[in-house]
Design a protein around this motif. Sequence first.
Motif, PDB file in Angstrom:
ATOM      1  N   HIS A 248      12.479  76.382 -21.682  1.00 26.84           N
ATOM      2  CA  HIS A 248      11.824  76.156 -20.909  1.00 26.84           C
ATOM      3  C   HIS A 248      11.100  75.236 -22.168  1.00 26.84           C
ATOM      4  O   HIS A 248      10.500  75.794 -23.140  1.00 26.84           O
ATOM      5  CB  HIS A 248      11.337  75.918 -19.860  1.00 26.84           C
ATOM      6  N   ALA A 249      10.775  74.003 -21.544  1.00 24.19           N
ATOM      7  CA  ALA A 249       9.287  73.319 -22.850  1.00 24.19           C
ATOM      8  C   ALA A 249       8.159  72.718 -21.934  1.00 24.19           C
ATOM      9  O   ALA A 249       8.498  72.286 -20.300  1.00 24.19           O
ATOM     10  CB  ALA A 249       9.954  72.260 -23.114  1.00 24.19           C
ATOM     11  N   TRP A 250       7.337  72.991 -22.694  1.00 19.84           N
ATOM     12  CA  TRP A 250       5.551  72.038 -21.984  1.00 19.84           C
ATOM     13  C   TRP A 250       5.437  72.020 -22.762  1.00 19.84           C
ATOM     14  O   TRP A 250       5.014  72.502 -24.176  1.00 19.84           O
ATOM     15  CB  TRP A 250       5.507  73.437 -20.682  1.00 19.84           C
TER      16      TRP A 250
ATOM     17  N   TYR B 297      10.448  68.983 -30.145  1.00 19.13           N
ATOM     18  CA  TYR B 297      11.783  70.056 -30.212  1.00 19.13           C
ATOM     19  C   TYR B 297      12.565  70.320 -31.337  1.00 19.13           C
ATOM     20  O   TYR B 297      12.401  71.794 -31.895  1.00 19.13           O
ATOM     21  CB  TYR B 297      12.644  69.324 -29.060  1.00 19.13           C
ATOM     22  N   PRO B 298      12.531  69.298 -32.485  1.00 21.88           N
ATOM     23  CA  PRO B 298      13.535  70.281 -34.085  1.00 21.88           C
ATOM     24  C   PRO B 298      12.547  71.972 -34.735  1.00 21.88           C
ATOM     25  O   PRO B 298      13.246  72.233 -35.366  1.00 21.88           O
ATOM     26  CB  PRO B 298      13.534  69.320 -34.987  1.00 21.88           C
TER      27      PRO B 298
ATOM     28  N   SER C 235       8.296  75.567 -27.343  1.00 20.60           N
ATOM     29  CA  SER C 235       9.417  76.703 -26.352  1.00 20.60           C
ATOM     30  C   SER C 235       9.087  77.521 -25.684  1.00 20.60           C
ATOM     31  O   SER C 235       8.199  78.812 -26.591  1.00 20.60           O
ATOM     32  CB  SER C 235      10.281  76.585 -27.125  1.00 20.60           C
ATOM     33  N   GLY C 236       9.640  78.323 -24.810  1.00 17.89           N
ATOM     34  CA  GLY C 236       9.521  79.195 -23.851  1.00 17.89           C
ATOM     35  C   GLY C 236      10.716  79.630 -23.456  1.00 17.89           C
ATOM     36  O   GLY C 236      11.592  79.600 -22.466  1.00 17.89           O
ATOM     37  N   TYR C 237      10.258  80.278 -22.308  1.00 14.44           N
ATOM     38  CA  TYR C 237      10.796  80.574 -20.365  1.00 14.44           C
ATOM     39  C   TYR C 237      10.181  80.424 -19.347  1.00 14.44           C
ATOM     40  O   TYR C 237       8.707  80.548 -19.409  1.00 14.44           O
ATOM     41  CB  TYR C 237      11.268  82.434 -20.787  1.00 14.44           C
TER      42      TYR C 237
ATOM     43  N   LYS D  87       6.060  81.844 -23.258  1.00 14.08           N
ATOM     44  CA  LYS D  87       6.244  81.501 -24.668  1.00 14.08           C
ATOM     45  C   LYS D  87       6.827  81.926 -26.131  1.00 14.08           C
ATOM     46  O   LYS D  87       6.585  83.140 -25.920  1.00 14.08           O
ATOM     47  CB  LYS D  87       4.529  80.804 -25.083  1.00 14.08           C
ATOM     48  N   ILE D  88       7.085  80.912 -26.421  1.00 22.54           N
ATOM     49  CA  ILE D  88       8.491  81.748 -27.647  1.00 22.54           C
ATOM     50  C   ILE D  88       7.374  80.918 -28.985  1.00 22.54           C
ATOM     51  O   ILE D  88       6.909  82.050 -29.948  1.00 22.54           O
ATOM     52  CB  ILE D  88       9.730  81.020 -27.678  1.00 22.54           C
TER      53      ILE D  88
END
Length: 282
Positions: free
Chosen positions: A211-213, A247-248, A195-197, A240-241
Motif C-alpha cells: 500500500h502507499a500513503w 514510488y521508484p 510504502s507499506g502494508y 510501514k516498510i
Amino acid sequence: MRADIRHLTEYRYAEPAWDSFNEVRLSPEVSARQDLRSFHLVVRPEASLVTTHRDYFGSLIHHVHVHERHQVLRIEAQALVDTRPLAPLEAAPFSALDNLRGEFTEFLVSSPRVPSGRWPQVFGVQGPQPHEDLSAFMVGLTTQLHRQFSYSPGATSVGTTLEQFARDQRGVCQDYTHAMLGICRTLGIPARYVSGYLYSGGEMIGADATHAWIEALIPGHGWIGFDPTNDMLAGEKHIKIGHGRDYPDVSPVRGTYYGGGGEATLNVEVRVYADPPGGSSG
C-alpha cells in the motif's frame, strides 16, 4: 496491533533465466510507532548470494542473486510486526513550517514521479493561510482527494505519470499518493512517499498488495501519515516498510536477469493477518 505479513512475488519465464539479480525492499522499518519482531526472506530456487545494506533513506535492502537456470522465481517475505496507535493530532499553525523547510528540501522539490507543477490548481485545492491549522488542513485534504479520485485498478500502471493521472483522476493508491505529494510540496509542506502494508479485515482499499500513503511534516508531531485512498490517518493498521521521494525510491522488488525468453509474468500475493495463523509467535 500485531500483524503477521506474508508477501509472495513470483516471476514466470517462457524460457530458462539465469543470473537473476533482485533488489528487495520488503522488511518493515523499526520506529517509535512499530517494532519488527521477525523477518524472513525465502527464495526459490535458493539464492546463491544474499547481502543487505540500507539505502539513503534508511530502508533495509536485500540483494538476492540466483545463479542457476530457472523458469520460476519465488521471493517470499514473512514478517511479524507490532504497531502502536497514533497520539491525537493537535493543532499546528502553517507558519510553524517557516523555520523547518530548510532541513527537508529533498521532500519539497520535484522528483522523477512528482515533477514541479501547479498541482493545487490542477486538483482544485486551496492552500492554508499562515495562521491556519496545518493539521486540520491535511485532514481536510485527505478527505477531499479521497472523494475526488476514483479508485480503479487497471486504469493506471506503475509507469503512469502524474500528468496522465490528473486528466481523469482514476487510479490506485500510488496515484493518489503522488498527487497528494505534488499538492503538498507546491504549497511548501514537506511530504514523502511511504510504502507499506495495510490490515483491513476486508474493510479498506489497497490491502491486497503493498500500500502507499504520504507522510507530511507537522510541527510538534514530526512525520505524520495520511492515507487519501482510505480517507484516514496512517495508524496502527498501517505497517510501514520505508519512505522516499516517490514510488521508484521504495519499489518492493526490482532486478535484472539473463535469458527468460522475453518479459516475465509477474504474480504478487499479500496477506496481512491481525493475529498470527496458528497462535502467537515471535
